[in-house]
Design a protein around this motif. Structure first.
Motif, PDB file in Angstrom:
ATOM      1  N   LYS A 356       0.816  -1.213   0.000  1.00 37.81           N
ATOM      2  CA  LYS A 356       0.000   0.000   0.000  1.00 37.81           C
ATOM      3  C   LYS A 356       0.852   1.267   0.000  1.00 37.81           C
ATOM      4  CE  LYS A 356      -2.330  -0.972   3.727  1.00 37.81           C
ATOM      5  NZ  LYS A 356      -3.342  -0.846   4.806  1.00 37.81           N
ATOM      6  N   ASN A 398      -6.016   1.470  -4.959  1.00 43.14           N
ATOM      7  CA  ASN A 398      -5.956   1.392  -3.497  1.00 43.14           C
ATOM      8  C   ASN A 398      -6.996   0.422  -2.936  1.00 43.14           C
ATOM      9  OD1 ASN A 398      -4.966   2.380  -0.886  1.00 43.14           O
ATOM     10  ND2 ASN A 398      -7.035   3.208  -0.693  1.00 43.14           N
ATOM     11  N   LYS A 402      -6.228  -2.675  -0.536  1.00 40.00           N
ATOM     12  CA  LYS A 402      -6.889  -2.794   0.759  1.00 40.00           C
ATOM     13  C   LYS A 402      -7.580  -4.153   0.886  1.00 40.00           C
ATOM     14  CE  LYS A 402      -8.940   0.839   2.265  1.00 40.00           C
ATOM     15  NZ  LYS A 402      -9.947   1.936   2.452  1.00 40.00           N
TER      16      LYS A 402
END
Length: 512
Positions: A356, A398, A402
């Motif tokens: 990330k 993202n 996640k």
């Protein structure tokens, strides 16, 4: 999103080379400063409150003076720490196990899987270091049309080299190259280190799997061997019983010829004799199948195995302790495998979390290039150096990152539950083995008492029959009861031996 923070291409003249080195040193120092930012949590073995501190012993059924109870209380020498050759002292059986450990197909597959795991571990270690590739000889020539951008300057360049420009195509680029190329990803957030830890756990799993295969192999070879001893002993009993029934049939025939008994007595006695006789080929068939099974475990085609030992000669020492359930984590390969799977899952959480955050890649190349082959080896005018640094930050993916992180977290929880489940099962295996040995020992004592009674009853029936005080049905019943008790005693003895092997295996013994 990718940001190139520095891009230098220069000739290898003193000033140009110094600028490349300065920027390279600054980039490397910057990368080394930030490599300490490792995300993720180091692995810690979970504590399970639901796992008992001792093996289960039912006070109302298992007495403290039984063998299993004594083993559970004796912690001086752990049974799992005893090498298998010291625990199994039968020379023929140890020889068969030695052969299986060398030639068994499943065990050799496990060894190859270990080698694969080792190679993958070494590869994960190499990810932490720069890669280096060489381009010993390169040639590039690109043709473009007259309408290509910047045509005029290229045509002028081609005229300078005194080459005719084609009507529709011209050479946009001509280059001869010799170069060394290197790239390195700075492990800022510990992604590569987590990958290495995961690979190490996977490699350790292959080691434990090899141990598990070896433990299971030793147990199965031993069990098959004891089954052969049992069948051999039962075959001897069946042959003796057949001879006894045949003798009884001859007496009944003489009585029938003398008119002292009926044809029904002779037929029933003959039927009993044939029944006892049919047991012999049944046992011989089972013996051959079991012998072939043992040969398969030894990694070879079927062949006779000469066994001179008797089932009654085999015994196990009961002077060892079982330890405590937590010993199973380091002793039992299958429990260790589940823990290494948890370690690997924990490392994958670290990888998913590191993905990330930004990644930094530094690449460099140096070599020679020229538009003319004859000038390629001129290090001053043809030399070049290239340094690139790229910072990559995921933005629009993202949600995907996640999700990967949350999935990795859930998989770690599953791995922890599997670890707990495997540990509970292992404790249950040991408790079951202890209870089995206890009850089989009690059953064996009862079976021995029964043997004494049936053998005496057989003698009494034979004497009474010859004296005329017992009929043929009483003799047949006595013979059948004696045969059943003899076969049953042999069966219990075999079960006791296999239960001892199973206790040894369930405690994690057999791989040292």
């Amino acid at each position: 999103m990718k940001f190139t923070f520095k891009h230098i291409r220069t000739s290898l003249k003193p000033n140009g080379l110094q600028s490349v080195l300065k920027v390279g040193v600054v980039a490397i120092l910057l990368a080394l400063v930030v490599t300490g930012c490792k995300v993720g949590d180091p692995y810690q073995r979970p504590e399970f409150e639901d796992v008992s501190a001792d093996y289960y012993q039912a006070s109302d059924s298992l007495q403290t003076d039984t063998i299993a109870a004594k083993m559970a209380m004796n912690d001086s020498i752990l049974l799992s720490s005893i090498p298998w050759k010291q625990y199994i002292k039968d020379t023929l059986l140890t020889s068969l196990i030695d052969t299986a450990l060398v030639r068994n197909i499943d065990l050799n597959k496990a060894l190859q899987n270990m080698q694969i795991g080792l190679e993958q571990l070494e590869q994960s270690k190499a990810n932490l270091y720069p890669s280096l590739n060489s381009n010993p000889a390169g040639f590039r020539r690109d043709y473009y049309s007259q309408n290509y951008n910047n045509y005029g300057s290229n045509r002028a360049r081609r005229n300078h080299s005194e080459e005719d420009v084609p009507t529709s195509l011209y050479t946009e680029r001509l280059e001869y190259t010799m170069a060394l190329e290197s790239s390195w990803e700075a492990d800022i957030w510990g992604k590569l280190r987590w990958k290495k830890e995961s690979a190490r756990a996977q490699y350790m799993k292959t080691q434990e799997f090899k141990k598990a295969v070896q433990t299971a192999l030793i147990a199965e070879v031993s069990s098959t061997y004891y089954n052969l001893l049992m069948l051999k002993a039962q075959l001897a009993v069946a042959q003796q019983n057949f001879q006894l029934n045949d003798s009884t049939l001859r007496i009944v025939r003489l009585q029938y010829d003398a008119g002292e008994t009926t044809s029904l007595a002779m037929r029933q006695t003959q039927s009993q004799m044939l029944k006892s006789k049919s047991l012999i080929p049944q046992l011989e068939r089972e013996y051959t199948i079991m012998e072939n099974r043992l040969n398969s475990l030894l990694g070879r085609s079927p062949r006779p195995i000469e066994i001179n030992k008797q089932l009654g000669d085999v015994n196990f020492q009961q002077e060892y302790g079982t330890g405590v359930p937590l010993d199973l984590i380091r002793n039992r390969p299958d429990v260790a495998i589940s823990e290494y799977e948890l370690i690997s899952s924990n490392a994958q959480v670290g990888v998913a979390e590191a993905m990330k955050y930004p990644s930094l890649t530094i690449s460099a190349s140096a070599g020679l290039n020229s538009y003319q082959l004859k000038n390629l080896l001129d290090p001053v005018n043809s030399g070049f150096a290239l340094l690139n640094g790229a910072l990559f930050q995921p933005i629009f993916n993202n949600r995907k990152l996640k999700t990967n992180y949350r999935v990795a977290m859930a998989q770690r929880e599953i791995a922890q539950l599997n670890f707990k489940d495997k540990l509970i099962d292992a404790v249950g295996d040991v408790s079951n083995a202890l209870a089995t040995i206890d009850k089989l020992e009690e059953e064996y004592e009862i079976a021995q008492d029964r043997i004494v009674v049936t053998r005496q009853g057989l003698k009494d029936a034979a004497l009474l029959f010859k004296s005329g005080f017992a009929n043929y049905l009483e003799v047949i019943t006595a013979q059948s009861d004696a045969l059943e008790s003899e076969l049953y005693l042999i069966q219990i003895k075999k079960q006791i031996l296999i239960a001892n092997i199973e206790l040894y295996r369930s405690l994690g013994g057999g791989w040292k």
